[in-house]
Design an enzyme around this catalytic site. Structure first.
Site, PDB file in Angstrom:
ATOM      1  N   PRO A 263       0.850  -1.199   0.000  1.00  0.00           N
ATOM      2  CG  PRO A 263      -0.129  -1.157   2.112  1.00  0.00           C
ATOM      3  CD  PRO A 263       0.832  -1.920   1.263  1.00  0.00           C
ATOM      4  CG  ASP A 452       4.818  -1.448   2.931  1.00  0.00           C
ATOM      5  OD1 ASP A 452       3.646  -1.287   3.312  1.00  0.00           O
ATOM      6  OD2 ASP A 452       5.338  -2.570   2.740  1.00  0.00           O
ATOM      7  CG  HIS A 453       0.189   3.981   4.987  1.00  0.00           C
ATOM      8  ND1 HIS A 453       0.690   4.298   6.233  1.00  0.00           N
ATOM      9  CD2 HIS A 453      -0.805   4.865   4.765  1.00  0.00           C
ATOM     10  CE1 HIS A 453       0.022   5.304   6.743  1.00  0.00           C
ATOM     11  NE2 HIS A 453      -0.893   5.681   5.876  1.00  0.00           N
ATOM     12  NE  ARG A 454       2.518  -4.091   3.567  1.00  0.00           N
ATOM     13  CZ  ARG A 454       3.084  -5.109   2.952  1.00  0.00           C
ATOM     14  NH1 ARG A 454       2.505  -6.296   2.971  1.00  0.00           N
ATOM     15  NH2 ARG A 454       4.223  -4.973   2.303  1.00  0.00           N
ATOM     16  CB  VAL A 456       6.563   4.138   6.647  1.00  0.00           C
ATOM     17  CG1 VAL A 456       6.922   5.600   6.902  1.00  0.00           C
ATOM     18  CG2 VAL A 456       7.813   3.289   6.475  1.00  0.00           C
TER      19      VAL A 456
END
Ligand code: CAO
Length: 480
Positions: A263, A452-454, A456
């Site tokens: 993501p 990577d929003h998972r 950061v």
């Protein structure tokens, strides 16, 4: 007088009976040393077998689908009499699947590994391919096996897959349709190209022409993502074909995988690098005396190391169980390099331990090797973070794709002159003018951090870019 010389399969590690999947030369072709002759595909990797001599191909001893082992005859060349005797055949060249995203890609012609390992420590690139290569090919394999176990086709070959030529398998793979799901109409239950096309039409429907695939290649089969129907552009006017480079063929699926799995969010920011640019300008002569060029990228690399030290999450990888981060305590940076064959991402190691001049020389030679297709699989793996600099070309901002399994990538665009307000806050009444303040022209470097929003959070990302901008705006910080 010309002499005939046999070219045989070199040491390919523990593998034997490996399938020839592509013939890259034909009788009459004039080839140079190291030119690839055939591609072979083991369970773990695709490799090109390079020629150990230069000459003209007079005979090809294999065809697609043949199985070869170390020592198998591949071709006979006619070489000039004066040619030096053949040395030990070069190692087969694994085609490392490019790490996802702007990612590292194996060059079309990987040069043979430069170091010659001793017998006791020898790890041939085939027996132990670069991590990215083995990971990707094993993953491909696993999915193939899973599919084959669910296959309805009653005529599997000895590998458990339905009968199909490598060409048909590759065609099916490119369209995202498992051969195992395809009803065979060929002799002895062989799957033919037309069977794959029919399966694509059945599966995706769409506006396809008879005989044309219905979906674009790389459709995200099985992920619930509706494929884009293929609409033959020749229906609307003349078209011509332009083959994808080998790098593009490898990198496309890797980019797609990263895009689908990670993501992505991109944080845009700006760094005032006016002082840094003065510092760089004043050292141009010194740099050219040392035979290197100082580009802004080198200072960004050093600044990124400082920011990564302070924000370790940005140099991590998510564990396979997705329950912890594996934080890399080294500062190897992937640097995206534009080549005429496509994008590759060689890795500059230990950036924290190198000075700017040393980095300049290394980046220069690495980019040169990338452009001459001389990178080895080792050159392409092991980064903790990647930088993609388009600033030498232009642009104001972009969204780089994370080089998974890394969790962040920094994009650089072209510096611009922008006005910066010097004076009291505009909220205060400055309209009366006088000595209240003024605009000053500053050189601003656009930063685009995709993450990577998972792993950061947005707040962390903007802390990182803010810190990076602060370091770049005050070059003295690079010395501390
Ligand atoms: N703003 C303005 N000018 C810049 C700049 C920036 N952000 N970055 C570099 N420049 C200048 C350099 O100073 C140099 O100018 P001079 O020739 O006057 O000294 C010129 O642009 C060319 O720089 P360069 O590209 O040769 O050097 P570099 O160190 O900046 O980059 C490399 C090296 C290998 C990264 C680069 O050549 C490259 O291949 N970039 C493309 C990466 C890419 O394609 N990314 C895409 C990813 S998404 O698909």
């Amino acid at each position: 007088m010309a002499e005939r010389r046999e070219i045989r399969v070199p040491d390919i590690g523990d593998f034997s009976q490996v399938e020839v999947v592509e013939i890259l030369v034909k009788p009459g072709d004039r080839i140079a040393i190291d030119d690839p002759l055939v591609s072979i595909e083991s369970e773990k990797a695709t490799m090109e077998i390079p020629s150990s001599s230069a000459g003209v191909v007079v005979e090809l001893s294999v065809k697609e689908g043949d199985k070869v082992s170390q020592g198998s005859l591949i071709a006979v060349l006619e070489v000039a009499e004066a040619a030096a005797p053949t040395e030990a055949p070069p190692a087969a060249k694994p085609e490392p699947a490019r790490p996802a995203s702007t990612p590292a890609v194996a060059p079309e012609k990987t040069s043979k590994p430069t170091a010659t390992p001793t017998a006791s420590t020898a790890v041939s690139p085939v027996a132990s391919p670069a991590p990215a290569a083995s990971f990707q090919s094993i993953e491909l394999d696993r999915s193939t096996r899973q599919i084959s176990s669910a296959a309805a086709n009653p005529v599997p070959d000895q590998t458990g897959l339905p009968h199909a030529s490598p060409l048909v398998r590759r065609f099916a793979r490119e369209l995202g349709v498992p051969v195992a799901e395809t009803q065979a109409s060929g002799p002895h239950g062989r799957v033919l190209i037309d069977d794959v096309k029919r399966r694509v039409r059945e599966r995706f429907g769409g506006e396809s022409e008879p005989g044309a695939p219905a979906a674009t290649s790389g459709a995200a089969v099985g992920m619930g993502i509706p494929p884009v129907p293929f609409v033959d552009p020749a229906r609307f006017g003349p078209v011509h074909e332009q083959p994808l480079s080998r790098i593009q063929k490898v990198s496309g699926p890797a980019l797609h995988r990263s895009w689908l799995n990670v993501p992505h969010v991109t944080q845009h920011d700006e760094a005032d690098i006016t002082e840094l640019e003065r510092f760089r300008r004043d050292r141009k002569d010194l740099a050219s005396a040392k035979g290197v060029k100082l580009s802004p990228l080198l200072f960004v690399m050093k600044a990124v190391v400082i920011a990564l030290r302070e924000h370790p999450t940005l140099r991590s990888t998510l564990s396979p169980e997705r329950d912890r981060l594996l934080v890399k305590d080294y500062f190897h940076l992937g640097i995206a390099v534009d080549t005429d064959q496509g994008l590759v991402v060689p890795v500059v190691r230990d950036v924290d331990r190198k000075g700017v001049f040393e980095l300049a020389a290394e980046l220069q030679s690495t980019a040169e090797r990338a452009r001459n297709r001389k990178l080895t699989p080792d050159d392409l793996t092991g980064a903790c973070f990647t930088i993609s600099s388009l600033g030498g070309i232009g642009g104001t901002a972009f969204s780089p794709i994370v080089n998974a399994p890394e969790v962040a990538i920094l994009g650089l665009s072209k510096t611009q002159v922008k006005p910066a307000w010097r004076g009291p806050s505009p909220v205060d009444d400055v309209s009366e003018g006088s000595a209240a303040g003024h605009f000053e022209p500053r050189l601003v470097l656009p930063l685009s951090l995709s993450y990577d929003h998972r792993v950061v959070d947005g707040a962390l990302a903007v802390r990182f870019t803010t810190r990076l901008a602060a370091i770049l705006s005050d070059p003295m910080q690079l010395l501390l």
